[in-house]
Scaffold this active site. Sequence first.
Site, PDB file in Angstrom:
ATOM      1  N   LYS A  35       0.840  -1.201   0.000  1.00 50.45           N
ATOM      2  CA  LYS A  35       0.000   0.000   0.000  1.00 50.45           C
ATOM      3  C   LYS A  35       0.875   1.251   0.000  1.00 50.45           C
ATOM      4  O   LYS A  35       2.072   1.175   0.329  1.00 50.45           O
ATOM      5  CB  LYS A  35      -0.914  -0.018   1.233  1.00 50.45           C
ATOM      6  N   TYR A 256      15.371  30.638   7.504  1.00 50.91           N
ATOM      7  CA  TYR A 256      14.128  31.328   7.883  1.00 50.91           C
ATOM      8  C   TYR A 256      14.005  31.425   9.398  1.00 50.91           C
ATOM      9  O   TYR A 256      14.262  30.450  10.112  1.00 50.91           O
ATOM     10  CB  TYR A 256      12.915  30.563   7.350  1.00 50.91           C
TER      11      TYR A 256
END
Length: 370
Positions: A35, A256
């Site tokens: 999956k 940042y």
Amino acid sequence: MTRKTLATIKLASLKANLHALQAKAPSSKTLAVVKADAYGNGAIEVARYIEADVDMFAVAIVDEALALRKVGIHAPILVLQGPHESSELSYTFSHNLHWMMHNQQQIEWLSNSNNCDENWGAHLWWKFDTGMHRLGFAIEDFHALLKKHAKYINQHSVIATHLACADENDTAHTTQQIDRFLEQVAQASMPLSIANSAGTIAHHNARQAYNRLGIALYGSSPFEADNTQMTLLPVMSLSAHIIALRSIPTGDSVGYGATWVAARPSIIATVAIGYADGYPRHAPIGTPAICRQQRISLVGRVSMDMLTFDVTDAEAVKIGDKVELWGEQLAINEVAEWAGTIGYELMTRVSARVPRHYEYGPEPASKKER
Ligand SMILES: *Cc1c(COP(=O)(O)O)cnc(C)c1O
């Protein structure tokens, strides 16, 4: 694509993990859980590579099964969430799909289909809730359910449950789930399925007719604190390259928010991978990576397309050098721990922007004896 950011997938290591897990449970059949694009490793390539070595595949949703059929995967595929609507059941016989049935509505959909009732038995798994409380019929209703829906059930129908705590060292919850399950289903003499990776590795009586193997195939231990002595080989190595190097003085900040400030004159390497590639944005200052066999530490915030590392103490670092974010030299679970998550999440989140590069090669010989 000339940016060298890559997820290298060593399929031979995956196969070695598969064989090691199969050796743990020699009388069980294997479902390889592919999956979520085989946990980010590439479902098509993985399924092709191990199809001859497994009994079935498992996916979460029907779309994932159809994608495998489209490329010629023939092994039976179990859809772990069962049908999301009745129309999905029309693929059952044409595409050899098996369904994990877990609620009453799904059973009602069977009767709307124009297949003979007795054909369903071999295509249905029945999921029982033994304490996970997410999906499944109450285990106390096992006999009543079997009786009520006898026309959809035969000796090939698999009776399943899912363990909530198989990855923990405290085994009380797992033992309780397994006992509850086995107590109810013992006399039914139908094939059983309990174990995921952790169950297969650590819980002897979770190994039943079918084991559902996911994360361990991909080389990440499911255990919080792994004392199982089971060596898994890393399959995915995530790497990127240094695209800038600069020296900054004491007191200057990086990135940042200016969250990291140099406490000494420092050399900062900028690496071409970021959260848009699936590197976790919450990875804190200090999260390790590997460059030239040396550990380097993340500094500043994770950006969308770039990371910055302190390479002041690393030797001979140059622009163009490869940096491994996790993989063969640095366990994905260690990075996950830094980022407050688990290997499963890091692996499945590597984004589509990152090319997967497959290495086939022979299965590592020394590991066959594990
Ligand atoms: C995903 C999944 C598995 C595989 O679990 P791992 O921990 O990755 O081995 C097994 N069973 C079910 C029902 C699942 O959803």
